[in-house]
Design an enzyme around this catalytic site. Sequence first.
Site, PDB file in Angstrom:
ATOM      1  N   TYR A   1     -22.661   0.346 -16.338  1.00 41.83           N
ATOM      2  CA  TYR A   1     -21.302  -0.047 -15.959  1.00 41.83           C
ATOM      3  C   TYR A   1     -20.693  -1.010 -16.980  1.00 41.83           C
ATOM      4  O   TYR A   1     -19.484  -1.034 -17.187  1.00 41.83           O
ATOM      5  CB  TYR A   1     -21.310  -0.660 -14.562  1.00 41.83           C
ATOM      6  CG  TYR A   1     -20.024  -0.476 -13.797  1.00 41.83           C
ATOM      7  CD1 TYR A   1     -19.374   0.760 -13.758  1.00 41.83           C
ATOM      8  CD2 TYR A   1     -19.451  -1.519 -13.091  1.00 41.83           C
ATOM      9  CE1 TYR A   1     -18.200   0.945 -13.050  1.00 41.83           C
ATOM     10  CE2 TYR A   1     -18.282  -1.351 -12.371  1.00 41.83           C
ATOM     11  CZ  TYR A   1     -17.661  -0.124 -12.352  1.00 41.83           C
ATOM     12  OH  TYR A   1     -16.502   0.052 -11.650  1.00 41.83           O
TER      13      TYR A   1
ATOM     14  N   LYS B   1     -14.234  -5.676 -13.419  1.00 38.35           N
ATOM     15  CA  LYS B   1     -14.187  -5.751 -11.956  1.00 38.35           C
ATOM     16  C   LYS B   1     -14.439  -7.174 -11.459  1.00 38.35           C
ATOM     17  O   LYS B   1     -13.857  -7.602 -10.462  1.00 38.35           O
ATOM     18  CB  LYS B   1     -15.203  -4.787 -11.346  1.00 38.35           C
ATOM     19  CG  LYS B   1     -14.855  -3.320 -11.498  1.00 38.35           C
ATOM     20  CD  LYS B   1     -13.574  -2.950 -10.763  1.00 38.35           C
ATOM     21  CE  LYS B   1     -13.347  -1.444 -10.773  1.00 38.35           C
ATOM     22  NZ  LYS B   1     -12.076  -1.070 -10.100  1.00 38.35           N
TER      23      LYS B   1
END
Length: 255
Positions: A154, A161
Amino acid sequence: MSGLLAGKRLLVTGVITDASIAFSVARLAQENGAQVVLTGYGRLSLVERIAKRLPEPAPVIELDVTNRDHLAGLGDQVREHVDGLDGIVHSIGFAPQSCLGGGFLDAPWEDVATAVHVSTYSYQALATAALPLMAPGSSVVGLTFDATKAWPVYDWMGVAKAGLESASRYLALHLGPKGIRSNLVAAGPLRTVAAKSIPGFEQFEDAWSARAPLGWNLTDSEPAARACLALLSDWFPATTGEIVHVDGGYHAIGA
């Protein structure tokens, strides 16, 4: 949930396919009495085609959240369809390939800056652009993927995020005096278009299937959408700066 959003006017971003969380939000919102306006960027014809699959075809306006002119003109575009907004759904995220799939140490700043601009700063930018349309009681809801941990593959999207989660708290701080809430839904992994662009995404799928105590359906976006609807409704009038996990309980279980 019938009538949960009766009379509400919503702006929903991020509808790309009917498998997206944003599409489920728009569909359920209409089924529960809301008027929905969608935004699209790039291939507007694709979003318009998907919009026709909703219970009621929804208008689509063009919005690039990194374009100042688009943001400045958002109010006028929205007013062509509704006279104000009671809620916004931010379902926007993007990172260049260099920022994903194990490239954390090598991604250049230019690519990281793009990821942060689109995935993080846009939350504040969208809310600010729509602020003149919103009144006390309105709600801004965004989508995140639990950023309290470092996830394999990720990489910089995880950093973006984490910034989004912080931005939501600051938005809650600054919009609270205006009676406007800001909350996020942290959904588990879903087989969306965005997920397919992440190399090694199947690592998430395997982990969730094995560990989520309630189990996890990788193709069902409705649980996350229902959480968004609840936060957009009047049933959480004193909740802001919160992150609601919709992940089958995965986040609460140790390794």
